[in-house]
Write a protein that holds these residues in place. Structure first.
Motif, PDB file in Angstrom:
ATOM      1  N   GLN A   1      -5.892   0.648   7.557  1.00 24.98           N
ATOM      2  CA  GLN A   1      -6.123  -0.330   6.481  1.00 24.98           C
ATOM      3  C   GLN A   1      -5.597  -1.710   6.890  1.00 24.98           C
TER       4      GLN A   1
ATOM      5  N   LEU B   1       0.814  -1.227   0.000  1.00 28.54           N
ATOM      6  CA  LEU B   1       0.000   0.000   0.000  1.00 28.54           C
ATOM      7  C   LEU B   1       0.849   1.280   0.000  1.00 28.54           C
TER       8      LEU B   1
ATOM      9  N   TRP C   1      -1.462   5.291  -6.168  1.00 29.65           N
ATOM     10  CA  TRP C   1      -2.839   5.769  -6.005  1.00 29.65           C
ATOM     11  C   TRP C   1      -3.279   5.712  -4.543  1.00 29.65           C
ATOM     12  N   PHE C   2      -2.299   5.862  -3.668  1.00 29.52           N
ATOM     13  CA  PHE C   2      -2.589   5.971  -2.232  1.00 29.52           C
ATOM     14  C   PHE C   2      -1.735   7.091  -1.669  1.00 29.52           C
ATOM     15  N   ASP C   3      -2.377   8.068  -1.048  1.00 28.55           N
ATOM     16  CA  ASP C   3      -1.572   9.163  -0.478  1.00 28.55           C
ATOM     17  C   ASP C   3      -1.884   9.357   1.005  1.00 28.55           C
ATOM     18  N   GLY C   4      -2.295   8.256   1.649  1.00 30.22           N
ATOM     19  CA  GLY C   4      -2.605   8.344   3.080  1.00 30.22           C
ATOM     20  C   GLY C   4      -1.348   8.388   3.923  1.00 30.22           C
TER      21      GLY C   4
ATOM     22  N   ILE D   1      -1.009   6.623   9.836  1.00 27.76           N
ATOM     23  CA  ILE D   1      -2.172   6.164  10.614  1.00 27.76           C
ATOM     24  C   ILE D   1      -3.255   5.557   9.692  1.00 27.76           C
ATOM     25  N   GLN D   2      -3.344   6.108   8.475  1.00 27.23           N
ATOM     26  CA  GLN D   2      -4.317   5.552   7.514  1.00 27.23           C
ATOM     27  C   GLN D   2      -3.872   4.169   7.026  1.00 27.23           C
TER      28      GLN D   2
END
Lengths: 186, 135
Positions: free
Chosen positions: A129, A113, A118-121, A124-125
């Motif tokens: 997940q 991840l 296409w993931f910019d968390g 903590i996000q």
């Protein structure tokens, strides 16, 4: 659920059952539901490209079995069911490819991840997940539908074929497990 | 309980802190592009016309079949019991007639040697039993 002012579900269903209008009507179904279904699938399979493939398979399956949809249930319920089945089938295939037992949780999906473009968390996000992916499949589905989509338990019950009481309990357990996951990590 | 009350009950401090943004993103214009691509790739399928509302006959038919089945079972039971009653009446007449014939001709039959020792013993026992039962 996504909405477009021109979308009239009853009229679309009527047109879906006629050879001359079915294709165009299904195009409207795609436009109306692609976003909703994509996010449901994405939260299950995590990766964007995988979600894109599963979403494509979902609509293809729905289209090729459109005769089976008689309008007894809501179109959204029927599509959700297909999307969930396709997501679970995809995850199981991926587990087999990665030599992971089908009984294991889906945590392996989160491993890539942080490197996903296409993931910019933030951290903590990612952790959330990871916590969600460690839940049993049904709890994971219930948590995603409730927490992110804020779906009513009655609608969820139609899709998952489980009583609302059991779904509430499932969501409660999921939240407790996520909290424990965070407590253990802190 | 209202939807808001349920949501309040389900509150979690950790989840509140994180918020509902999952961090997942899609490429720019992804959904528009997907919708066009998906619509274009749909294969040809044959749509079977669906009757929206079943006709009255289709709706009523199963109930009629069920009613006919029960009527059939009832008729069969009626015929069977009636037939049994007829048979038993005829049997009774026949049994009575045989009894009278046997009573009248038993001695003659035994004397002529037409009956075995066992038959004679059985006959005598039955005669004795009849005598004992009679008041």
């Amino acid at each position: 659920m996504a909405s477009r002012q021109t979308y009239d579900e009853a009229a679309v269903i009527e047109r879906l059952h006629h050879q001359g209008t079915a294709r165009e009507a299904f195009g409207e179904v795609i436009a109306h539901y692609s976003s909703t279904l994509y996010w449901q699938i994405r939260r299950m399979v995590i990766d964007h490209d995988d979600a894109n493939d599963v979403l494509q398979n979902t609509f293809l399956k729905a289209w090729t079995s459109i005769d089976n949809f008689r309008g007894d249930a809501k179109l959204s319920t029927w599509l959700y069911k297909i999307a969930i089945n396709e997501s679970i089938t995809f995850i199981n295939k991926k587990k087999v490819q990665n030599n992971i037992s089908l009984d294991d949780d889906d945590s392996f999906l989160v491993n890539t991840l942080e490197s996903d473009r296409w993931f910019d968390g933030d951290e903590i996000q990612v952790k959330l997940q990871r916590a969600i992916a460690s839940l049993p499949e049904k709890q994971r589905l219930v948590f995603n539908m409730r927490y992110y989509d804020e779906m009513k338990y009655e609608d969820m019950s139609q899709i998952l074929g489980t009583s609302t009481g059991a779904l509430k309990a499932s969501y409660h357990h999921a939240v407790k497990k996520i909290e424990s996951f965070f407590d253990e990590q802190d | 309980m209202s939807q808001t009350d349920v949501m309040k009950q389900e509150k979690s401090e950790i989840l509140d802190r994180i918020g509902k943004d999952s961090g997942f993103k899609t490429p720019e214009g992804y959904f528009d592009e997907f919708n066009s691509r998906m619509t274009a790739m749909l294969p040809d399928v044959e749509i079977t016309k669906v009757d929206e509302k079943p006709s009255l006959w289709v709706t009523v038919r199963p109930y009629l079949y069920m009613a006919a089945m029960f009527a059939g079972v009832w008729c069969m039971m009626k015929v069977f019991t009636g037939f049994k009653q007829n048979i038993s009446t005829e049997q009774r007449v026949s049994e009575i007639a045989t009894g009278i014939y046997m009573d009248n001709n038993a001695d003659e039959f035994i004397m002529s040697g037409g009956a075995s020792d066992y038959d004679i013993m059985t006959y005598e026992d039955s005669v004795m039993m009849d005598t004992e039962i009679e008041p």
